[in-house]
Design an enzyme around this catalytic site. Structure first.
Site, PDB file in Angstrom:
ATOM      1  N   LEU A 130      48.131-136.109 -13.260  1.00 33.18           N
ATOM      2  CA  LEU A 130      48.057-134.903 -14.076  1.00 33.18           C
ATOM      3  C   LEU A 130      47.965-135.313 -15.537  1.00 33.18           C
ATOM      4  O   LEU A 130      48.536-136.335 -15.945  1.00 33.18           O
ATOM      5  CB  LEU A 130      49.308-134.034 -13.886  1.00 33.18           C
ATOM      6  CG  LEU A 130      49.540-133.391 -12.514  1.00 33.18           C
ATOM      7  CD1 LEU A 130      50.871-132.645 -12.520  1.00 33.18           C
ATOM      8  CD2 LEU A 130      48.410-132.448 -12.148  1.00 33.18           C
ATOM      9  N   ASP A 131      47.249-134.516 -16.341  1.00 34.03           N
ATOM     10  CA  ASP A 131      47.207-134.770 -17.771  1.00 34.03           C
ATOM     11  C   ASP A 131      48.619-134.736 -18.346  1.00 34.03           C
ATOM     12  O   ASP A 131      49.515-134.081 -17.805  1.00 34.03           O
ATOM     13  CB  ASP A 131      46.359-133.711 -18.484  1.00 34.03           C
ATOM     14  CG  ASP A 131      44.916-133.709 -18.006  1.00 34.03           C
ATOM     15  OD1 ASP A 131      44.454-134.766 -17.527  1.00 34.03           O
ATOM     16  OD2 ASP A 131      44.256-132.659 -18.110  1.00 34.03           O
ATOM     17  N   ARG A 132      48.805-135.405 -19.475  1.00 35.07           N
ATOM     18  CA  ARG A 132      50.140-135.484 -20.088  1.00 35.07           C
ATOM     19  C   ARG A 132      50.754-134.097 -20.299  1.00 35.07           C
ATOM     20  O   ARG A 132      51.938-133.887 -20.015  1.00 35.07           O
ATOM     21  CB  ARG A 132      50.039-136.215 -21.433  1.00 35.07           C
ATOM     22  CG  ARG A 132      51.388-136.349 -22.155  1.00 35.07           C
ATOM     23  CD  ARG A 132      51.224-136.987 -23.513  1.00 35.07           C
ATOM     24  NE  ARG A 132      50.399-136.144 -24.383  1.00 35.07           N
ATOM     25  CZ  ARG A 132      49.972-136.512 -25.589  1.00 35.07           C
ATOM     26  NH1 ARG A 132      50.267-137.705 -26.051  1.00 35.07           N
ATOM     27  NH2 ARG A 132      49.227-135.701 -26.316  1.00 35.07           N
TER      28      ARG A 132
END
Length: 309
Positions: A130-132
């Protein structure tokens, strides 16, 4: 193992690649080239045709050594057994080490949970990411076998990934975006749809709640490209609220990150085939933003109903 009639006449790399501990022809070829595959005690070429009665010995490569050190990283384990974990990642935490993120990642926090699997020692057990600044659910493997099976399930689109997302504008009740995604030709930190080397990307969208100038959606991934949901929503004129890369400089509802949350994971267990479904509630910051959006929508609707003088 002793070669029987079913394997007779097949290439060595095909036979080895079909073995459960190996899992692919490419991995079989790496093992053969490194001398870890013997036929009657001798190293032979990958194109060797197997004969009935030959004895095949495969010595799997040792797992890559990791220099990572466990750290205390905020997260919640939503499901756990001896084969895998499903973890709820908070926004602001990077999934695995990368340039500029040598510590404090989800992987560092998971090292104490005996995660394992995969060829990259900096991301043991990681099946997807997942993106940050995207919160929510990730499945993580605890063995090489579970990792290999989960990755195969991901490729075969057997892992259902559902996200809750708030976007600008009024959307139709349902929409599928089928547009290849690749690295932006001008800004290399962005992804884009208008690229010649884009990879297949499909996102299914369903309207959950119209809220005036914004809409609450469910997004279901069919593929899993970098920034896929954010890029696809920008491409159809409905960027994610709070997205500082693909969004608009408009009302962010008090958010300092994108309103994107991995809310549901569903998949057959890689060992037992039993169905697993894990849910994650909206984090507090997204709950507050959604409440603001609903309040603004109610105030706007009340103003529309108020009689004009």
């Amino acid at each position: 193992m002793v070669i029987g009639p079913d394997e007779q006449g097949r290439r060595l790399d095909a036979v080895v690649g079909g073995l459960e501990p190996v899992g692919s022809r490419a991995e079989a070829q790496r093992l053969i080239e490194s001398g870890r595959v013997l036929v009657d005690g001798v190293v032979v070429a990958k194109r060797h045709l197997m004969a009935a009665g030959e004895r095949l010995e495969v010595r799997p490569a040792p797992p890559p050594l990791s220099e990572l050190v466990p750290e205390s990283v905020p997260m919640t384990v939503r499901y756990e057994d001896e084969h895998l974990l499903v973890v709820d990642k908070p926004a602001g935490v990077v999934t695995h080490p990368s340039a500029g993120h040598a510590g404090g990642t989800l992987v560092h926090g998971l090292l104490a949970h005996a995660i394992a699997g995969g060829a990259d020692p900096t991301r043991p057990g990681i099946v997807h990411r997942l993106d940050r600044d995207t919160s929510g659910l990730l499945v993580v493997a605890r063995s090489e076998r579970a990792h290999r099976r989960l990755q195969r399930m991901l490729r075969d689109r057997l892992i259902e990934r559902h996200y809750t997302v708030l976007v600008h504008g009024r959307t139709p009740p349902a929409l599928t975006v089928d547009r290849p995604i690749g690295r932006d030709r001008k800004v290399r930190t962005r992804q884009a749809i208008d690229v010649v080397d884009g990879r297949e990307a499909v996102t299914h969208l369903r309207l959950l709640e119209p809220l005036g100038r914004v809409s609450l959606l469910e997004a279901r991934l069919e593929t899993g490209r970098t920034h896929q949901i954010r890029v696809h929503l920008e491409s159809v004129g409905h960027p994610v609220v709070g997205d500082r890369v693909y969004g608009r400089r408009e009302e962010t509802l008090g958010l300092d990150r994108q309103f994107l949350h991995a809310a549901r994971l569903a998949f057959p267990h890689p060992e037992t085939d039993e169905p697993i479904e894990v849910l994650s509630p909206l984090p507090h910051d997204l709950q507050l933003a959604l409440a603001r959006a609903r309040r603004q929508a109610d105030e706007h609707a009340a103003g529309e109903r108020r009689p004009r003088r």
